[in-house]
Design an enzyme around this catalytic site. Structure first.
Site, short mmCIF file in Angstrom:
data_model
loop_
_atom_site.label_atom_id
_atom_site.label_comp_id
_atom_site.label_asym_id
_atom_site.label_seq_id
_atom_site.Cartn_x
_atom_site.Cartn_y
_atom_site.Cartn_z
N SER A 1 0.84 -1.22 0.00
CA SER A 1 0.00 0.00 0.00
C SER A 1 0.86 1.26 0.00
O SER A 1 0.57 2.23 -0.70
CB SER A 1 -0.90 0.03 1.24
N ARG B 1 1.49 4.21 -3.06
CA ARG B 1 1.25 5.63 -2.76
C ARG B 1 2.51 6.47 -2.92
O ARG B 1 2.44 7.65 -3.25
CB ARG B 1 0.67 5.77 -1.35
N GLY C 1 -5.99 -3.71 -7.56
CA GLY C 1 -7.16 -2.90 -7.22
C GLY C 1 -6.77 -1.52 -6.71
O GLY C 1 -7.43 -0.52 -6.99
N SER D 1 -13.26 1.25 3.42
CA SER D 1 -12.31 0.88 2.38
C SER D 1 -11.32 2.01 2.13
O SER D 1 -11.71 3.13 1.79
CB SER D 1 -13.06 0.56 1.08
N GLN E 1 -9.27 2.14 -0.26
CA GLN E 1 -9.19 2.45 -1.70
C GLN E 1 -10.26 3.48 -2.06
O GLN E 1 -9.99 4.42 -2.80
CB GLN E 1 -9.34 1.17 -2.52
N ASP F 1 -6.57 -8.17 4.85
CA ASP F 1 -5.75 -8.98 3.94
C ASP F 1 -5.13 -10.20 4.64
O ASP F 1 -4.57 -11.08 3.99
CB ASP F 1 -4.65 -8.13 3.31
N LYS G 1 -12.39 -9.31 -3.10
CA LYS G 1 -10.92 -9.16 -3.18
C LYS G 1 -10.43 -9.84 -4.47
O LYS G 1 -11.22 -10.13 -5.35
CB LYS G 1 -10.27 -9.76 -1.93
#
Ligand code: S3P
Length: 429
Positions: free
Chosen positions: A23, A27, A94, A167, A169, A315, A342
């Site tokens: 993640s 970013r 995703g 979420s 995302q 996760d 997922k």
């Protein structure tokens, strides 16, 4: 690709630094690209997902130099993005597609986004809908719910959005769009999801405010390049934490593991299950905390996992399900419907594959129930193209008596290409 595994006979021992956080790696490229100056990244994850993020931004004209796990992003802001000559292919990721939709929505360019067979099935309405409320112009299959998606940069206005799901995302796509919108943008979620976007935004000099489960950004902000150290991914470390706890005679030390409080639900659960787990050397360098995690083989108790804990370990549920097969009693995982959307439907794939090893596990409406401890036996199983299912099955093979055959092992390259090399290291010490 198929591979055969035998159970571990002498325990797993040694020290590892697992690869960088997925993640945060995504970013770091994104923030590097939208800010001005040179962002220097250390311990970048060279998994397929993050390499897709690099290639998408390169197609937008952003200069990115990669030297092993060191990456430099020459940021010039979104105004200098160029029309991509090709479609942007996010592969299996995703995070790439959803966050890029937020970034691209407020630019002056247009792009088409596609992904692999798994991405084709994953719902995009959750980000397309709020972005459209901001004025975004996004089209695609089934009214923009599925790839291929086309985004045409537009003038955006800030919104206050209340998300039904926790979420990161969704939250991040809206906040990233909010950076290029007029006025303020805020997102409220039912529980706090991972907050890497918020942390990185303020680290890059942006203004962001949090009140409870609501975060607010101001539009038209300028961000400035920074140096970033990416801690090791707690979601990758989780496989070794569980392996160390369930393979007899094991003792594993994991260094520089990211311990962001919105991601460390697994540590809380392992402690509740009476695992022998110690955290030391806690550091708060830059903007993300990290430290050393040490585990030893333990006798475990069943537990219940639900509510606000779910986004903090979403996760890790496949590997926690395996762990629960070795714990005494009935473990219940609930409030986890998100698992169904997922990389695979992780309720179905976890239950289906663990049953083949002889586990007592049943799917429920929003999670699963596992009864243990159950000795596992070797089986012929498959990853279903899901990296976390693939690694969970390798860990299961470590305690399964006899031979285990795993199909689709190559899926692990999405987040942990050197997983099997690290396995060899721990077996031989
Ligand atoms: C991620 C957020 C989570 C997580 C995914 C990475 C991120 O997804 O499952 O692996 O980097 O923001 P959701 O936001 O859909 O829960």
């Amino acid at each position: 690709m198929q591979q055969i595994f035998q159970c571990v006979s002498n325990g797993l021992k040694g020290t590892l630094q697992v690869p960088g956080d997925k993640s945060i790696s995504h970013r770091s490229i994104m923030f590097g690209a939208i800010s001005t100056g040179v962002t220097e990244i250390e311990n970048f994850l060279l998994g397929e997902d993050c390499l897709c993020t690099i290639s998408c931004f390169q197609k937008l004209g952003v200069q990115i130099e990669q030297n092993g796990t060191k990456v430099k992003v020459l940021g010039t802001g979104t105004k200098n993005f160029t029309y991509p000559a090709e479609v942007l292919d996010v592969g299996n990721s995703g995070t790439t597609i959803r966050l890029m939709l937020g970034i691209l929505a407020g630019t002056t360019i247009s792009a088409e986004l596609i992904g692999d067979a798994s991405i084709e099935k994953r719902p995009m309405k959750r980000v397309v809908e709020p972005l459209r409320l901001m004025g975004a112009q996004i089209t695609g299959r089934e009214d923009g719910n599925f790839t291929p998606l086309q985004v045409k940069g537009a003038m955006l206005k800030g919104i206050h959005y209340s998300s039904q799901i926790a979420s990161a995302q969704v939250k991040s796509a809206i906040l990233l769009a909010g950076l290029h919108a007029e006025g303020e943008t805020s997102v409220t979620e039912p529980y706090i999801s991972r907050d890497h976007t918020e942390r990185m935004l303020s680290y890059f000099g942006g203004y962001i405010e949090r009140k409870g489960t609501t975060v607010t950004v101001k539009g038209r902000q300028k961000l400035f390049a920074r140096k970033i150290f990416v801690p090791s991914d707690i979601s990758s470390a989780a496989f070794w934490m569980v392996a160390g706890l369930i393979v007899p005679n094991s003792h594993i030390v994991l260094s520089n593991v990211g311990l962001n409080p919105t991601r460390d639900g697994i540590i809380e659960v392992l402690k509740n299950m009476q695992a022998d787990i110690q955290i030391s050397d806690l550091q708060n360098k830059d903007f993300e905390p990290f430290g050393t995690v040490e585990v030893s083989f333990s006798l475990l108790q069943a537990t219940e996992i639900g509510g606000a804990l779910i986004p903090r370990l979403i996760d890790e549920i496949p590997i926690l399900a395996l762990l629960a097969t070795q714990a005494n009693g009935k473990t219940v995982i609930k409030d986890a419907k998100e698992l169904k959307v997922k990389e695979t439907n992780r309720i179905d794939t976890v239950v289906k594959e663990l049953k083949k090893f002889g586990a007592h596990i049943e799917a429920t409406e929003d999670g699963m129930c596992i009864i243990g401890p159950t000795p596992l036996h070797g089986a012929h199983v498959q990853s279903h193209g899901d990296h976390r299912i693939g690694m969970m099955l390798i860990v299961a093979s470590m305690i399964a008596k006899g031979e285990t055959v795993i199909d689709g092992i190559e899926a692990i390259s999405v987040s942990y290409p050197d997983f099997l090399t690290d396995y060899e290291k721990l077996k031989s010490q």
